[in-house]
Write an enzyme that holds these catalytic residues in place. Structure first.
Site, PDB file in Angstrom:
ATOM      1  N   THR A 128       4.262   2.774   2.669  1.00 41.61           N
ATOM      2  CA  THR A 128       4.990   1.794   3.516  1.00 41.61           C
ATOM      3  C   THR A 128       6.353   1.646   3.318  1.00 41.61           C
ATOM      4  O   THR A 128       7.059   0.759   4.020  1.00 41.61           O
ATOM      5  CB  THR A 128       4.331   0.364   3.096  1.00 41.61           C
ATOM      6  OG1 THR A 128       4.227   0.204   1.595  1.00 41.61           O
ATOM      7  CG2 THR A 128       2.843   0.319   3.657  1.00 41.61           C
ATOM      8  N   PRO A 132       0.653  -1.274   0.286  1.00 42.33           N
ATOM      9  CA  PRO A 132      -0.058  -0.013  -0.091  1.00 42.33           C
ATOM     10  C   PRO A 132       0.644   1.184  -0.006  1.00 42.33           C
ATOM     11  O   PRO A 132       2.080   1.263   0.409  1.00 42.33           O
ATOM     12  CB  PRO A 132      -0.705  -0.023   1.235  1.00 42.33           C
ATOM     13  CG  PRO A 132      -0.380  -1.478   1.951  1.00 42.33           C
ATOM     14  CD  PRO A 132       0.690  -1.914   1.231  1.00 42.33           C
ATOM     15  N   HIS A 154     -16.735  -8.385  12.820  1.00 36.22           N
ATOM     16  CA  HIS A 154     -17.045  -8.870  11.355  1.00 36.22           C
ATOM     17  C   HIS A 154     -15.944 -10.053  11.171  1.00 36.22           C
ATOM     18  O   HIS A 154     -16.550 -11.148  11.029  1.00 36.22           O
ATOM     19  CB  HIS A 154     -16.849  -7.754  10.374  1.00 36.22           C
ATOM     20  CG  HIS A 154     -17.229  -8.112   9.086  1.00 36.22           C
ATOM     21  ND1 HIS A 154     -18.318  -7.689   8.430  1.00 36.22           N
ATOM     22  CD2 HIS A 154     -16.439  -8.872   7.997  1.00 36.22           C
ATOM     23  CE1 HIS A 154     -18.200  -8.291   7.009  1.00 36.22           C
ATOM     24  NE2 HIS A 154     -17.132  -8.898   7.130  1.00 36.22           N
ATOM     25  N   GLU A 155     -15.032  -9.791  11.435  1.00 39.82           N
ATOM     26  CA  GLU A 155     -13.940 -10.668  11.123  1.00 39.82           C
ATOM     27  C   GLU A 155     -13.823 -11.973  11.938  1.00 39.82           C
ATOM     28  O   GLU A 155     -13.790 -12.955  11.745  1.00 39.82           O
ATOM     29  CB  GLU A 155     -12.284 -10.259  11.019  1.00 39.82           C
ATOM     30  CG  GLU A 155     -11.949  -9.054   9.744  1.00 39.82           C
ATOM     31  CD  GLU A 155     -12.634  -9.362   8.741  1.00 39.82           C
ATOM     32  OE1 GLU A 155     -12.236 -10.880   8.415  1.00 39.82           O
ATOM     33  OE2 GLU A 155     -12.808  -8.937   7.976  1.00 39.82           O
TER      34      GLU A 155
END
Ligand code: ADP
Ligand code: ZN
Ligand code: MG
Length: 603
Positions: free
Chosen positions: A190, A187, A407-408
């Site tokens: 980084t 990304p 959620h995960e």
């Protein structure tokens, strides 16, 4: 890479902030990519970093320059793409002008004026300017691996490049083939550019850098000519490094689009030809960076081209701490500052975000008239970065972070508790690409056939994230859009292609992939309208069943879901064995609980 297998990518998309109307609201990074794509005509920069301007299509836009950020690339972009720049005079008090506008004014001002003037002189010396337009810069960076905090694995992978560049002759004499191309994937912010410069610095060789988008502009043929110039220059200076940032701008899959882009294809072909053409013993290594590896033309990744890949993900907690330490080195920190605590509070921050955070904290300290940076300055800087300029970082708000963890956690538990599901390898709430969190499953064997039971479990696992949000938070969010799309797609194939619907029976209507005729999308539909209705109903039934099963599993294991959520919030990444532990079973062994659970929820 070590990971062989299914990556269940669970995307919580942030809804992009492009709004309707005549004035578009652009995020800072969006603005930069629009400038890079040549879509911006003019910008006016206000005293608080407010930016307004017009796009080449005539639309107006507004944006903002992240406060305290010193981004020389921005000025460079404006310059390279001939954007007309005006800076608006400040009407606020002198001190706020100094604090807010100064970094930007210095960067833009110095670059535009001094930069232009000195380049005029330099071009006479055969420096940066070249006949077909200057696109690349050459320097000898003093950057070393010590400037790159963390990422030990990535550094180790590029050490071979350093060795080779130091002594290409030794490789030649030994008849060994040196590295030719390295692709850095990760990304924005980084440290890909930083690491590439460090390779040049460590090897003590020239670093010739260029941005992919600067090749593809204006006239057909220019891009290819620039690639030739670039490589000719690199060979002349060998051993040397050619660094191509944003290689996706030239390296996109050819013929993938409906409308072909001749200019880009020619540029890409030229680059492939250059890479194939030089003898590795020449001592030129090409390093390219991208955050969109999936769009790259596979030809780029063939042996002898970018056949080495270095993945640079967002930094984990320990790395964030190291990066913070590098950037606050030399700045006086108060005794109450614990960089470990700061690191823990900044999941999702890139190295660039962290550098920015330290810088902001320093500004707050100065503003408060203090000589040392205190914990409160970090806290204020954190608020400012997250709340004021969310576009400039990937960071999540605390309630979003919790939603991602829930959620995960839901995906992971349904996966771990399903009969056919592949074992959970890890769950993380560290963002990766578009996804805000990821649950990763690794199959035990590489499978070529999937049973109906496996596919049904896979539907339930996809539903797990959304169902967990519903159960724990009482409502669902936009975060499950990708899961739903994936599940719907799979369920449709089960009904249409795999004959897995009892109602429709053993029929297969072939692939749903549309074909294109003269640019029009054509879907073949070799069946009646009534059949379509049955397909739709069967798909809906499969999805509802999956949702019901996920709901039953997570309701039964609500306690474990809460524990996993807390663990994720605390540690960001949790591995499969720890998920098993939470479920009270010996890691790797199927649990009797799971079997029971499954019978009660079988569809
Ligand atoms: P990328 O090329 O991946 O977008 P950059 O290399 O341009 O990222 O990084 C931007 C800035 O962020 C660097 O100049 C540096 O200040 C900071 N940074 C990023 N990663 C690191 C790191 N691992 N160690 C120290 N600083 C870093
Ligand atoms: Zn999901
Ligand atoms: Mg970069």
């Amino acid at each position: 890479m070590l990971i062989v297998g299914v990556v269940l990518t669970v995307a919580l998309f942030l809804v992009p902030s492009r709004t309707a109307g005549n004035v578009e609201q652009l995020g800072y990074s969006q603005l930069k990519s629009d400038i890079a794509a040549g879509q911006v005509t003019s910008v006016a920069i206000g005293p608080d970093g407010n930016i307004s301007g017009t796009l080449t299509n005539g639309t107006g836009f507004t944006s903002s320059y992240p406060l305290g950020l010193q981004d020389p690339q921005f000025a460079q972009l404006l310059d390279q793409h001939n954007v007309q720049v005006t800076t608006q005079p400040a009407r606020t008090s002198i001190s706020s002008v100094l604090l807010n506008l100064l970094p930007l004014a210095i960067v833009v001002g110095l670059f535009l004026w001094v930069g232009r003037a000195s380049r005029r002189q330099l071009s006479g010396l055969g420096g940066i300017g070249r006949s077909r337009g200057k696109v690349f810069d050459t320097e000898r960076p003093g950057t070393t691996f010590a400037d790159v905090a963390g990422y030990e694995g990535a550094k180790r992978e590029v050490t071979e490049v350093v060795d080779f560049l130091k002594q290409p002759d030794r490789y030649r004499r030994a008849g060994a083939v040196g590295p030719k191309g390295v692709l850095m994937v990760g990304p924005p912010g980084t440290g890909k550019t930083l690491l590439a410069r460090a390779v040049a610095g460590e090897a003590g060789v020239p670093f010739i850098s260029v941005t992919g988008s600067s090749f593809v502009e204006m006239f057909v043929g220019v891009g290819a000519a620039r690639v030739r110039d670039l490589f000719a220059d690199a060979r002349r200076r060998a051993p040397s490094i050619v660094f191509i940032d944003e290689i996706d701008a030239i390296g996109q899959r050819r013929g993938g689009q409906l409308v072909s882009n001749d200019e880009r294809d020619q540029t890409l072909n030229q680059m492939l030809a250059e890479m194939d053409g030089f003898d590795p013993a020449t001592g030129v290594v090409v390093i390219a960076a991208t955050n969109r590896p999936e769009v790259l033309d596979p030809a780029l990744l063939r042996p002898g081209r970018f056949d080495r890949q270095v993945v640079i993900p967002l930094p984990a907690q320990r790395e964030r701490r190291a990066i913070l330490a590098v950037h606050s080195g030399g700045k006086p920190l108060g005794p109450d500052v614990d960089l470990g605590v700061v690191a823990r509070g900044t999941p999702g921050f890139s190295g660039a975000d962290l550098a920015n955070l330290v810088n902001e904290a320093a500004i707050f300290a100065v503003r408060a008239g203090r000589q040392v940076i205190e914990a409160v300055d970090f806290a204020e800087a954190w608020d400012r970065l997250l709340l004021g300029h969310r576009d400039s970082s990937n960071a999540l708000l605390p309630d979003e972070k919790r939603a991602v963890a829930v959620h995960e956690g839901g995906h992971a538990l349904v996966a771990a508790l399903s009969e056919h599901g592949d074992p959970v390898a890890k769950v993380t709430i560290l963002p990766a690409g578009q996804a805000l969190g990821v649950t990763q499953q690794l199959p035990i064997d590489e499978r070529h056939l999937q049973s109906a039971g496996y596919l049904k479990d896979s539907l339930a696992i996809r539903m797990g994230g959304r169902v967990a949000e519903q159960i724990v938070l009482g409502e669902t969010s936009t975060g499950a859009a990708d899961d739903l799309a994936g599940a719907t797609d799979l369920a449709t194939r089960m009904v249409r292609e795999f004959g897995m619907s009892p109602t429709l029976g053993p029929v297969g209507f072939g692939s749903r992939n549309p074909t294109y005729l003269g640019g029009e999308e054509v879907r073949s539909r070799p069946y009646a309208e009534a059949t379509q209705r049955v397909i739709d109903e069967e798909v809906a039934t499969l999805l509802r069943d999956a949702e019901r099963r996920a709901t039953a599993t997570l309701t039964d294991h609500r306690h474990e879901l809460d524990r996993l959520t807390e663990l994720l919030l605390e540690r960001e990444t949790v591995n499969g064995a720890e998920v098993d532990e939470i479920l009270g079973r010996i890691p790797g062994q199927p649990s009797p609980v799971a079997a029971v659970d499954h019978t009660t929820t079988r569809s």
